[in-house]
Design an enzyme around this catalytic site. Sequence first.
Site, PDB file in Angstrom:
ATOM      1  CG  HIS A 115      -9.363  -1.120   1.866  1.00 17.44           C
ATOM      2  ND1 HIS A 115     -10.062  -1.823   0.631  1.00 17.44           N
ATOM      3  CD2 HIS A 115      -8.393  -2.114   3.044  1.00 17.44           C
ATOM      4  CE1 HIS A 115      -9.520  -3.321   0.863  1.00 17.44           C
ATOM      5  NE2 HIS A 115      -8.673  -3.309   2.206  1.00 17.44           N
ATOM      6  CB  CYS A 174       1.602  19.637   0.167  1.00 15.58           C
ATOM      7  SG  CYS A 174       1.505  19.933   2.294  1.00 15.58           S
ATOM      8  CB  CYS A 258     -25.752  -5.918  -2.863  1.00 16.49           C
ATOM      9  SG  CYS A 258     -24.556  -7.124  -3.271  1.00 16.49           S
TER      10      CYS A 258
END
Length: 265
Positions: A115, A174, A258
Amino acid sequence: MTPLQQFIDAYPRLFVLTGAGCSTDSGIPDYRDRDGQWKRAPPVNYGVFMGDASTRRRYWARSMIGWRRFGCALPNGTHHALARLEQRGQVELLVTQNVDRLHQRAGSEQVVDLHGRLDEVRCMGCDWRLPRGAFQQWLVKCNPNWAQLDAADAPDGDADLVGHDFTQFEVPPCPLCGGIVKPDVVFFGESVPRDRVTIATRAWQAADAVLVVGSSLMVYSGYRFVDAAARAGKPVAAVTLGRTRADPLLTLKVDAPCQEALAFL
């Protein structure tokens, strides 16, 4: 020896797929509860971000607050355990749905950021790019009155900044073409680049088994690899808290944090 240790020892080449549960011990909140449901409103949609200036102002105001801690997050034991697994020569490829780059900071090298990565921004018109830290300085310069605000952390560098009027927040365009600047991540409603999918597909096909770490697999972009691998007869183990979309496909399910489950590495 635990069933997870036995699984990992039995398969010398693993396709590893990781999700938000890997990074919660680094202080980055996850999106879903134990039942796989949203804990909060879903993330910003790509089409809305691109088409609505007010959404972009709100996004970047919240991101300016959230980046201060997200950008300083450090790898935890889960990231280091998976880096160690690669050092043992057992990782065919690690595909992460996270955008925090913590796997790389822990030492993993065979990584695909499915992603994208939040530490870089890009122009959607001309593909100009800038490190997110530098863009942060630009945001602060344009919006000095917002710089002292604070809010609770939300997933992926967002912050729960509420009760503010975002109409005066300035989002820099930008500098090359004046286009829309966006984090170099895949938003909801946006497609994952085809080359990443191709690389990941080749990797699970070459692997002996699949190891899912910290993901409910509710998002199709990651689930598709597990589904395809299971249908091809590959054993699949998952380490995560609560339900996953792939529960019927799993060879082994470890319902535990985890970092705790992978501590043996």
